[in-house]
Design an enzyme around this catalytic site. Structure first.
Site: not given
Length: 487
Positions: A74, A149, A173
Site C-alpha cells: 500500500k 482505504s 481499511s
C-alpha cells in the site's frame, strides 16, 4: 495461487523466481488498466530481485520463507528510494530516504516488491474514490468499489496481479475491502506489528496487516512482519509464535460469541446476515459452541471514531505545511499564504473535511465536550469487549453491512460512506485483532465476509477458527461466473 503453492513450485524447480515474477507483471499489464490497483509497478526492481533469488537457489543456498514471492505494498508504507504518495498531490513526488520496518522484514524474508498500490488519500475513505490519482475497480464487478482505504491492495490480490499485499487498517481499511473483494484480510493487535514507516493517519488506531487468498498465507505473512521494533515505541515487546504451525490445532470446544447488536443494526443486508449466521452454524458443526453476547456500546463506535480519528489526523497532517517537504504552492509571498494555499491545493476534499472536524474537536472550549468524551466512550467499548471475552473465546460479526456498493453511490454523502465501517471500527478502538474471511455470495455474485475478533494478542485463535472454517467450506472454490467478473 498463494504463498504456499508458489513456494512449492519454486523449491521443486518447476518455475523460477523470474518466471513467476514475469507471470504477475504480464497479469498487471493485462488487467490493471481496468482495475487500477497500482500507482507504480516496480518491474525493473522486481526482475532484478527475482534474478538474485534464482542465482542463490542455483548455488544451493538455504533461502528464506518468502524467497521469490511477489508482494504489493500500500502506498502509505514507506519504501526506500520508491515514491510513497499516500494517493495525494501533497506527496506526489515524495521519495522516502528510509525503509519501513514491515517492508524491510519482507525483503529480508526474500519477498519481491512488485509495486505500490492505490488507496484513499491518506487512508481516509472507504472506496478509493478519494485517491488523487483515480479510483480502483472491484475485480468482481468493475461497476462496484473495491472498498477502502486499502482498496488497491485488495484489488491487486483479487485480480491475480500479485500473490499477497500489505495494507493499513485504522477503522476497517483492511477487513472492509477484503470482504468486498473476497479475500482474507487480517488486522493484528495494536502494537503487534511495527508502524515505523507507515505514514500516520490516526496514530492510536493505525495498524499494518495483510491481504491473502488463504488463512495459511495470512499466518505466514504475520509471522514475518510481527515483532518488537525499537523504532516504534508502541510496538509490543512480546514473542511472536509460529502462527502457521498452530493452524491445525482443534477448535472443538471453543466458544464463539455472536454480538447481538451487530445483527440488529439498521442497514444490515438480510443476505449478509443470513450468510454470516450460516457460517456460525458451520463452526458449530466443527465443535464450537455458539452463544449470543452483548456489547451495548458497540454501535457507538462509529461516532467515537469520527471524533478521535480526525482529531489525531489534524495533528499528524499539520506537518504538511508547504515548507519542509511535500507539495508547495507557487507564487505565494509569505509563510502564511504558502501554508494555506499549499494545504488547500495539496489535500483533497475528504482530507480537508477530516482536518477541519479534528481541529474543531480539539479546539479550546470543545475538547472536553468532544475529544475527551469520545475517549471515555472508547473505554466503555473496551470494557464491553473485556466482559464478552470473559464468556467466549472469539467474537463473530458480519464484516460490512452490505456487499460492495456502486461506484459513485456515496460520493456526495460522506455520512453514508462512513457507515460502511460500522462493524469494523470497534476492534480498532479497543486495539483487538480481527480477520475477514469470505463466507458466501449475494444473489448478484458479490462476496460476503464475516469478521472474527480475538482478544489482545490472540491472533493465533482467530487464525485457527478462520482456517478450520475455510478448509471445511472451501467457499472460494465455488466462485460465481459472469461477464462482469475479471478474476
Amino acid at each position: 495461487m498463494g504463498i504456499v503453492e508458489s513456494r512449492e513450485l519454486l523449491q521443486k524447480g518447476e518455475v523460477s523466481a523470474l518466471e513467476l515474477t514475469d507471470q504477475y507483471l504480464r497479469r498487471i499489464q493485462e488487467v490493471d488498466p481496468k482495475v487500477h490497483a497500482f500507482l507504480e509497478v516496480t518491474s525493473e526492481r522486481a526482475r532484478s530481485d527475482a534474478n538474485r533469488i534464482d542465482e542463490r537457489r542455483a548455488k544451493g543456498e538455504i533461502l528464506p520463507a518468502l524467497a521469490g514471492i511477489p508482494i504489493a505494498i500500500k502506498d502509505n508504507i514507506c519504501t526506500k528510494g520508491i515514491r510513497t504518495t499516500c494517493s495525494s498531490r501533497m506527496l506526489e513526488s515524495f521519495i522516502p530516504p528510509y525503509e519501513s520496518t514491515v517492508t524491510e522484514r519482507l525483503w529480508k524474508a526474500g519477498a519481491i516488491l512488485i509495486g505500490k498500490t492505490n488507496l484513499d488519500e491518506f487512508a481516509m475513505g472507504s472506496s478509493t474514490e478519494t485517491s488523487a490519482f483515480g479510483a480502483s475497480a472491484n475485480p468482481w464487478n468493475s461497476n462496484r468499489v473495491p472498498g477502502g482505504s486499502s482498496g488497491g491492495s485488495a484489488a491487486a490480490v483479487a485480480s491475480g496481479e500479485c500473490i499477497a499485499s500489505l495494507g493499513s487498517d485504522t477503522g476497517g481499511s483492511i477487513r472492509q475491502p477484503a470482504a468486498f473483494c473476497g479475500l482474507v484480510g487480517l488486522k493484528p493487535t495494536y502494537g503487534r506489528v511495527s508502524r515505523w514507516g507507515l505514514v500516520a493517519f490516526a496514530s492510536s488506531l493505525d495498524q499494518i496487516g495483510s491481504f491473502t487468498n488463504s488463512v495459511a498465507d495470512a499466518a505466514e505473512l504475520l509471522h514475518v512482519i510481527a515483532g518488537e521494533d525499537y523504532k516504534d515505541a508502541t510496538c509490543l515487546k512480546v514473542s511472536v509464535p509460529n502462527y502457521k504451525s498452530i493452524l491445525q490445532k482443534s477448535i472443538s470446544g471453543l466458544r464463539i460469541g455472536l454480538i447481538k447488536e451487530c445483527f440488529n443494526t439498521e442497514g444490515l443486508d438480510p443476505q449478509v446476515a443470513n450468510k454470516v449466521k450460516h457460517a456460525a452454524s458451520q463452526l458449530e458443526s466443527l465443535g464450537c459452541e455458539i452463544v449470543e453476547v452483548s456489547c451495548p456500546q458497540f454501535n457507538y463506535g462509529i461516532a467515537t471514531y469520527y471524533v478521535i480519528a480526525p482529531s489525531e489526523a489534524s495533528a499528524n497532517l499539520a506537518r504538511y505545511d508547504g515548507v519542509k517537504y511535500g507539495y508547495r504552492s507557487e507564487g505565494t509571498e509569505n509563510l502564511a499564504s504558502i501554508t494555506s494555499r499549499s494545504r488547500a491545493e495539496g489535500f483533497g476534499s475528504e482530507v480537508q473535511r477530516r482536518i477541519l472536524i479534528g481541529t474543531y474537536a480539539l479546539s479550546a472550549g470543545y475538547v472536553d465536550a468532544y475529544y475527551k468524551k469520545a475517549q471515555q466512550v472508547r473505554t466503555l467499548i473496551r470494557r464491553d469487549f473485556d466482559a464478552a471475552f470473559a464468556k467466549v473465546d472469539v467474537l463473530l460479526t458480519p464484516t460490512v453491512p452490505s456487499t460492495a456498493f456502486n461506484v459513485g453511490a456515496h460520493a456526495d454523502d460522506p455520512l453514508t460512506m462512513y457507515l460502511s465501517d460500522l462493524l469494523t471500527i470497534p476492534p480498532n478502538l479497543a486495539g483487538l485483532p480481527a480477520i475477514n474471511i469470505p463466507c458466501g455470495f449475494d444473489n448478484t455474485g458479490l462476496p460476503i465476509g464475516m469478521q472474527l475478533i480475538g482478544n489482545v494478542l490472540e491472533e493465533s485463535r482467530i487464525l485457527q477458527v478462520a482456517h478450520h472454517y475455510e478448509v471445511s467450506t472451501n467457499i472460494m472454490s465455488d466462485k460465481p461466473k459472469g461477464e462482469s467478473i475479471m478474476i
